[in-house]
Design an enzyme around this catalytic site. Sequence first.
Site, PDB file in Angstrom:
ATOM      1  N   ALA A  87       0.846  -1.188   0.000  1.00 41.94           N
ATOM      2  CA  ALA A  87       0.000   0.000   0.000  1.00 41.94           C
ATOM      3  C   ALA A  87       0.874   1.228   0.000  1.00 41.94           C
ATOM      4  CB  ALA A  87      -0.926   0.007   1.221  1.00 41.94           C
ATOM      5  N   GLY A  88       0.354   2.300  -0.566  1.00 47.81           N
ATOM      6  CA  GLY A  88       1.086   3.549  -0.639  1.00 47.81           C
ATOM      7  C   GLY A  88       0.158   4.722  -0.466  1.00 47.81           C
ATOM      8  N   ALA A  89       0.603   5.869  -0.950  1.00 45.23           N
ATOM      9  CA  ALA A  89      -0.146   7.104  -0.737  1.00 45.23           C
ATOM     10  C   ALA A  89      -1.415   7.155  -1.563  1.00 45.23           C
ATOM     11  CB  ALA A  89       0.752   8.301  -1.069  1.00 45.23           C
ATOM     12  N   PHE A  90      -1.485   6.369  -2.642  1.00 43.52           N
ATOM     13  CA  PHE A  90      -2.603   6.517  -3.570  1.00 43.52           C
ATOM     14  C   PHE A  90      -3.539   5.310  -3.593  1.00 43.52           C
ATOM     15  CE2 PHE A  90       1.272   8.449  -5.289  1.00 43.52           C
ATOM     16  CZ  PHE A  90       0.908   9.778  -5.135  1.00 43.52           C
ATOM     17  N   GLY A  91      -3.059   4.171  -3.192  1.00 41.94           N
ATOM     18  CA  GLY A  91      -3.898   2.992  -3.269  1.00 41.94           C
ATOM     19  C   GLY A  91      -3.175   1.786  -2.740  1.00 41.94           C
ATOM     20  N   LYS A  92      -3.581   0.623  -3.191  1.00 46.84           N
ATOM     21  CA  LYS A  92      -2.980  -0.604  -2.688  1.00 46.84           C
ATOM     22  C   LYS A  92      -3.051  -1.688  -3.745  1.00 46.84           C
ATOM     23  CE  LYS A  92      -7.364  -1.997  -0.502  1.00 46.84           C
ATOM     24  NZ  LYS A  92      -8.001  -2.423   0.759  1.00 46.84           N
ATOM     25  N   VAL A  93      -2.257  -2.744  -3.520  1.00 44.43           N
ATOM     26  CA  VAL A  93      -2.274  -3.942  -4.345  1.00 44.43           C
ATOM     27  C   VAL A  93      -2.660  -5.099  -3.433  1.00 44.43           C
ATOM     28  CG1 VAL A  93      -0.960  -5.462  -5.848  1.00 44.43           C
ATOM     29  CG2 VAL A  93      -0.495  -3.009  -5.851  1.00 44.43           C
ATOM     30  N   LYS A 133      -4.898  -4.159  -8.472  1.00 35.62           N
ATOM     31  CA  LYS A 133      -4.589  -2.764  -8.132  1.00 35.62           C
ATOM     32  C   LYS A 133      -5.884  -2.000  -7.941  1.00 35.62           C
ATOM     33  CE  LYS A 133      -0.290  -2.261 -10.787  1.00 35.62           C
ATOM     34  NZ  LYS A 133       0.393  -1.422 -11.793  1.00 35.62           N
ATOM     35  N   ASP A 175      11.750   4.296 -15.432  1.00 36.88           N
ATOM     36  CA  ASP A 175      12.156   3.956 -14.058  1.00 36.88           C
ATOM     37  C   ASP A 175      12.625   2.506 -14.035  1.00 36.88           C
ATOM     38  OD1 ASP A 175      12.696   4.138 -11.407  1.00 36.88           O
ATOM     39  OD2 ASP A 175      10.633   4.236 -10.725  1.00 36.88           O
TER      40      ASP A 175
END
EC number: 2.7.10.1
Length: 978
Positions: free
Chosen positions: A588-594, A614, A776
């Site tokens: 999970a991060g700042a915008f969503g999750k997997v 996602k 990247d």
Amino acid sequence: MELGPPLVLLLATVWHGQGAPVIEPSGPELVVEPGETVTLRCVSNGSVEWDGPISPYWTLDPESPGSTLTTRNATFKNTGTYRCTELEDPMAGSTTIHLYVKDPAHSWNLLAQEVTVVEGQEAVLPCLITDPALKDSVSLMREGGRQVLRKTVYFFSAWRGFIIRKAKVLDSNTYVCKTMVNGRESTSTGIWLKVNRVHPEPPQIKLEPSKLVRIRGEAAQIVCSATNAEVGFNVILKRGDTKLEIPLNSDFQDNYYKKVRALSLNAVDFQDAGIYSCVASNDVGTRTATMNFQVVESAYLNLTSEQSLLQEVSVGDSLILTVHADAYPSIQHYNWTYLGPFFEDQRKLEFITQRAIYRYTFKLFLNRVKASEAGQYFLMAQNKAGWNNLTFELTLRYPPEVSVTWMPVNGSDVLFCDVSGYPQPSVTWMECRGHTDRCDEAQALQVWNDTHPEVLSQKPFDKVIIQSQLPIGTLKHNMTYFCKTHNSVGNSSQYFRAVSLGQSKQLPDESLFTPVVVACMSVMSLLVLLLLLLLYKYKQKPKYQVRWKIIERYEGNSYTFIDPTQLPYNEKWEFPRNNLQFGKTLGAGAFGKVVEATAFGLGKEDAVLKVAVKMLKSTAHADEKEALMSELKIMSHLGQHENIVNLLGACTHGGPVLVITEYCCYGDLLNFLRRKAEAMLGPSLSPGQDSEGDSSYKNIHLEKKYVRRDSGFSSQGVDTYVEMRPVSTSSSDSFFKQDLDKEPSRPLELWDLLHFSSQVAQGMAFLASKNCIHRDVAARNVLLTSGHVAKIGDFGLARDIMNDSNYVVKGNARLPVKWMAPESILYCVYTVQSDVWSYGILLWEIFSLGLNPYPGILVNNKFYKLVKDGYQMAQPVFAPKNIYSIMQSCWDLEPTRRPTFQQICFLLQEQARLERRDQDYANLPSSGGSSGSDSGGGSSGGSSSEPEEESSSEHLACCEPGDIAQPLLQPNNYQFAC
């Protein structure tokens, strides 16, 4: 093990070879059906020119003028031979392709109705067969069905037509071409052949090239040729007044005698430069052609403009900014950029490029200029001489805008005239009797010219705001005061009327009025400052954006990308969301999750498949939802490949967007290598290690108290949004048990590292073939699945980019600077070649078993200078010399000299084959040794030395807790705020 000489020679030919232009599609002949679309593309090192039956049935591609021919509806009239010639280098020669358009109704394509030759010449009757299968049944007849004269010698060429050798005056006639089609005779229209008697004339001459530039030490060739119907003529080549002693080559072509003197220089020097003259003469006269040969010390790129760099136009006017570039060698990249200061409501820049020999003309079109388009316009170009740029400053002219107000000051009446415009307007006050709408100097009782108004604002590229004050003591009854303003664009005025004293105004008590105004203004100022602060924080907050970009077309360094929002979404990817059973959150991060999920009926009705899903946070903004949808469209557009994380399905209806992708059980490659590093202590593969290096790998797990979430495939065990952060020991233990149970326990071999490298290169080659730029490329963005298959992916949802030390703040973006090519860091240029640079860093990560690149070097101005100056990391401990050579070629400062991903695949596969053969499946050593404290970048191995360490906390950063828990970066455009 060394690359053999044949392999090195092959690479030198691929990367640096020059030769004749190449026509695509390849092959001497091309056969198509009527109505088909035909595209001929000429690939060359410089400007090219087409010759053949081109107009009006072909169109030149405006994006690559001169190099691509296209016809949307092929007809028999397109049949003919097309020749592509490189203008700048006569040594390169030319290439041809012959096109047949098979049309049963039209067996012949006549390129001319009349042919005129001189007696003794070869006469070509250009009737071209449209079907190569018919050439065995062709014949030539004179008009009226008469046979060709018996003494006439001729033959047939499918590419040229019927050719009469040494035509005579008696051969003058009308000819028709015949063939048999399905047993029937097919006849062309008549071609009139006129054979004239010979009239002596001076030889025709040609001096190629018309202009020539070479760098000292390069090869060059100047060709002086002359032709004439009579053999008795001479041709010489001179430099200045000096006749050059060059062998004479003679030939007889197309009934003309041809004589050639070719000057070939293997390594030019300054004394070879000058004016060259080609002189041909006979008894009739002399003809001369000249050219200028310039020898320079080094490559050059000069940008000039006949216009002023400081431009001023009125709002709504149109403007063309023109820059001339004199360059050798050819310009490889260029781009126009708007540098601000107004970044809102910016239109896409429209520009064209015109090419001539060693000269370019760049034109930027600014149509009906808006206020927000004032500012700096920056042209950047690059060739082997480096980068050069030219900046225009565009200031807009505005007519004056005026506003008149009254305010008491210290008990006296004062009129204020606020004026805005550019150039700075002049201000004139007038006092006129009565209530009037118009007043001039003749009617005015008094006139004041304010020569020094107060300047309130004078920002670059914006209006000048001034204020003029008229202290009048006491307003007079029935008077009108005018404030008139004027500049070069226009004029404006406003009046203020004073009414009778009884009606004029009830002046507020100044003792009460002033504090109230001050208080109100203070509160408003605080609110504005607070609003600006919130707006700044919002702007600084990173947004979830699509990282991968698909190139639609490009010219030089000007890229046009496909707008992913405009890509179609195929409903075949739609999957019922009710058929998904969600499991644990993988990342999970700042915008969503997997999230791990089980998909029922995906692909086959009875199939049960573990997948990764996602999704965005419930608080996601509209632009982030659009970005996830764009990512879905890009993945569906790219298609499937074994070495990318493939799209399996999506849920776009009846709820939030869900993107279903392959599940990769071993997580990301970076952590996989770090987990394996403890077993890879390598005396046999890592000579010269010292005892200090043991700690480089022993501390990697740090008691397993930190778990990386950057791949989106580590286990958390709860279905919540989890930020990238340290977790409990128990949670960490379960993670390692769960994932490591699936991992083979055997130590890695060198062949495994080559296998990972080759698979990533194959995935990148696939993306490059789809015109996709990744931007990247790093080990953290590669996942491993069953069978140790490496897959390239995009995992921006599972990243806390604010806390990842791998991503450095530049402008308003966070960038993976240590993985970026110099042109990306310094000039915001992203190409497939910049992905190749990043791939070289990834190779270094793989063969150092997960160390951070540039260990011990902080990302600051010193780092940028090191990269710009060509600094390269040392050879990793586990990298053979040939692999390190590939890394170094990926890190070439000149992007065009870097290998392609196809070439990298070939080299890695060859190295893997040799490793299998020579090492007989030898594992990497598993006991006793150490990795060496400088394994990731100590002494730089000969050509460069490691910079002095600037921060002990940065050294071998993979051993620090904050680095083990580092998250991945949000996928964004990775462009600076240029």
